[in-house]
Scaffold this active site. Structure first.
Site, mmCIF file in Angstrom:
data_model
loop_
_atom_site.group_PDB
_atom_site.id
_atom_site.type_symbol
_atom_site.label_atom_id
_atom_site.label_comp_id
_atom_site.label_asym_id
_atom_site.label_seq_id
_atom_site.Cartn_x
_atom_site.Cartn_y
_atom_site.Cartn_z
ATOM 1 N N TYR A 1 1.069 -1.371 -0.068
ATOM 2 C CA TYR A 1 0.269 -0.318 -0.376
ATOM 3 C C TYR A 1 0.878 1.513 -0.441
ATOM 4 O O TYR A 1 0.093 2.461 0.709
ATOM 5 C CB TYR A 1 -0.800 0.162 1.449
ATOM 6 C CG TYR A 1 -2.221 -0.507 1.284
ATOM 7 C CD1 TYR A 1 -3.062 -0.305 0.046
ATOM 8 C CD2 TYR A 1 -2.658 -2.191 1.245
ATOM 9 C CE1 TYR A 1 -4.543 -0.807 0.316
ATOM 10 C CE2 TYR A 1 -3.783 -2.600 0.496
ATOM 11 C CZ TYR A 1 -4.902 -1.801 0.146
ATOM 12 O OH TYR A 1 -6.586 -2.489 -0.174
ATOM 13 N N GLY B 1 -10.119 -5.816 -4.148
ATOM 14 C CA GLY B 1 -8.726 -6.423 -4.430
ATOM 15 C C GLY B 1 -8.145 -7.828 -3.473
ATOM 16 O O GLY B 1 -7.004 -8.373 -3.334
ATOM 17 N N ASP B 2 -8.352 -6.946 -1.948
ATOM 18 C CA ASP B 2 -7.877 -7.846 -0.948
ATOM 19 C C ASP B 2 -8.436 -9.194 -0.821
ATOM 20 O O ASP B 2 -7.146 -9.792 -0.769
ATOM 21 C CB ASP B 2 -8.090 -6.658 0.488
ATOM 22 C CG ASP B 2 -7.177 -5.597 0.660
ATOM 23 O OD1 ASP B 2 -5.736 -5.094 0.663
ATOM 24 O OD2 ASP B 2 -7.810 -4.863 0.325
ATOM 25 N N ARG B 3 -9.976 -8.992 -1.260
ATOM 26 C CA ARG B 3 -10.645 -9.612 -0.998
ATOM 27 C C ARG B 3 -10.205 -11.118 -2.100
ATOM 28 O O ARG B 3 -9.599 -12.342 -1.761
ATOM 29 C CB ARG B 3 -12.231 -9.938 -1.446
ATOM 30 C CG ARG B 3 -13.125 -11.210 -1.848
ATOM 31 C CD ARG B 3 -13.314 -11.549 -0.270
ATOM 32 N NE ARG B 3 -11.922 -12.921 0.241
ATOM 33 C CZ ARG B 3 -12.055 -13.639 1.110
ATOM 34 N NH1 ARG B 3 -12.764 -14.116 2.090
ATOM 35 N NH2 ARG B 3 -11.304 -14.741 1.735
#
Length: 512
Positions: free
Chosen positions: A169, A292-294
């Site tokens: 990030y 996107g994290d999932r």
């Protein structure tokens, strides 16, 4: 927690290196996944807007609720922790927000690094459900004081993991040379999944899968020393250009409603890669944040369990669509808060509440329906297959009255209470719920499963509930029955061998 590199959590919950692949339980084992990256504090400020400010033409938000939870690599770690034991390596600030992050990350083992500046925060302000502004503050979050001792602590912490997920990030973790050395070592040992950021470092050579979205991929391709030729600027070609430039085994470019384009290293290891398009069914929801994290968390989990890149990406695409349909990051935060609240219930759990509870646990919700009278191998096989499509399986079971309407006055053979008890005893079934209607459209609308699975040779047009599933972005999957297995055939065989006396009341027949 101390700031001299001490580890928060238990690194011995599972012996290092005991991967799911070596377990006799296979899929049932929990792999160990390391998440390395930058943690943020995500905040949602909700309120109502009834007026403009007197000093400027801007809305005034009367705040009704503030929710906050880990974001960035913190969210990725929480998602991975739904199905794996997780080690999180990330800078954490020694301030009140850093303490809050640590409290909310109690389910994972945290290996903290020193953090430059206050905790990075992303605050989204909504008025009457409408997004108004996002405010970013804190940081920069660069890891401080990383030396050989730090690198050795990280190396030791992630050494027994079955996969590593880099959740970049832009805080600087992926630019730190010593940490990059540790990640390169991991890439040579286990699947390394790299979710990149424009301000971060390039994936280390040998990365198993890099997961940029379309905008990130196009930007990265333009910044290469030799940008792609005009004929290589479409997303499938860009995926392979980046795979070769990064020396990665695979690159998946996610493209929203278009699904994902996956470029994998060819069998001989040289030349153009193998490119596949994995489509998705468009999902609609109020908050796509965190998709996107999932996606990355699902891919890392699947690769930790032994899946190759394309199979893992296919599962990730399904999970990301389900995430959006279920409310995204804000829906996830609401569900986590609801799960922490003690239930105040005056009656049985509704289908809406059941769906919300299972979604709060994370993962894909699958549902199916049927009579399930005289449960046989065909039923069990279909339910096992349905359960493999996601993390939770709900079975809608036709009531005795519904079965009589559908099958005739001599059915069911097994009464409802017994059918429910048998189904709830199966490892594949999370919940069995009574369905009094003859077709499940209303129940499906209330439960809102991500995947609706039906056994048999149905088509969409033959399933009235299919339109309901499609209306909220879900998927319908038909599953084959084992040939030669049916309750009707079993009943006929039993009656042919030993006919039931006509004098026996129907209720006794069903319980015999």
């Amino acid at each position: 927690m101390t700031w001299d590199g001490a580890v928060v959590g238990d690194l011995s919950r599972r012996p290092p290196g005991s991967s799911s692949g070596s377990s006799s339980g296979g899929e049932a084992a929990r792999p160990r996944v390391a998440v390395v990256g930058d943690v943020l504090l995500d905040r949602d400020v909700d309120g109502s807007v009834t007026r403009l400010a007197p000093d400027a033409p801007v809305p005034v938000v009367d705040v009704a609720e503030v929710r906050q939870s880990p974001g960035g690599a913190g969210l990725a770690a929480l998602l991975c922790a739904q199905r794996a034991d997780v080690v999180l390596v990330a800078p954490l600030a020694d301030d009140a927000d850093g303490q809050e992050l640590r409290r909310q990350l109690a389910d994972v083992t945290v290996v903290p690094l020193r953090h430059e500046g206050p905790t990075r925060r992303k605050t989204r302000v909504r008025g009457s459900g409408q997004g108004l502004v996002r405010v970013d503050d804190g940081g920069p979050g660069t890891p401080l004081g990383v030396n050989e001792a730090t690198a050795e602590r990280v190396r030791s912490a992630i050494g027994g993991c079955d996969a590593v997920l880099v959740a970049d990030y832009g805080g600087g973790v992926t630019l730190e040379p010593l940490l990059r050395e540790v990640l390169a070592e991991s890439a040579a040992r286990v699947p390394l999944v790299w979710d990149p950021h424009p301000r971060g470092g390039e994936p280390v050579p040998g990365t198993a899968l890099v997961t940029p979205n379309a905008a990130e991929a196009e930007r990265a391709a333009r910044q290469l020393p030799l940008p792609p030729a005009d004929e290589d600027t479409e997303l499938p070609a860009v995926a392979d250009v980046l795979r070769r430039a990064w020396d990665a085994r695979a690159v998946s470019v996610t493209a929203g409603d278009r699904g994902a384009f996956v470029a994998t290293r060819p069998p001989d290891g040289d030349g153009p890669g193998v490119i596949r398009h994995l489509p998705t069914r468009p999902a609609h929801g109020p908050d796509p944040c965190g998709a996107g994290d999932r996606f990355a968390a699902t891919v890392a989990d699947r690769m930790a369990r032994g899946d190759e890149a394309t199979t893992a990406v296919r599962e990730g695409v399904v999970a990301a669509s389900a995430w959006v349909a279920s409310g995204g990051a804000d829906g996830f935060r609401r569900a986590r808060e609801a799960a922490r609240q003690p239930a105040e219930r005056s009656g049985p759990e509704s289908l809406e509440e059941l769906g919300a509870r299972l979604r709060a646990a994370g993962g894909v919700l699958v549902a199916t329906s049927g009579c399930f009278d005289l449960l046989h191998a065909g039923h069990v096989s279909m339910l096992d297959t349905a359960r493999q499509l996601g993390e939770h399986l709900v079975v809608l079971v036709n009531s005795d009255r519904s079965v009589r309407r559908l099958k005739g006055p001599e059915r069911p053979v097994v009464p409802l209470a017994d059918r429910l008890r048998v189904l709830e005893g199966l490892a594949s079934v999370d919940a069995a719920v009574v369905l009094d209607d003859d077709e499940p459209s209303a129940a499906v609308a209330a439960l809102r499963p991500d995947i609706w699975a039906k056994g048999g040779d149905y088509t969409w047009s033959e399933l009235p509930e299919a339109a309901v599933v499609r209306s909220y972005g879900g998927r319908v999957v038909t599953l084959p029955y084992l040939p030669g297995r049916s309750t009707t055939a079993l009943v006929s065989q039993v009656r042919a061998v030993e006919p039931l006396p006509a004098s026996i009341p129907p209720t006794m027949r069903r319980s015999s």
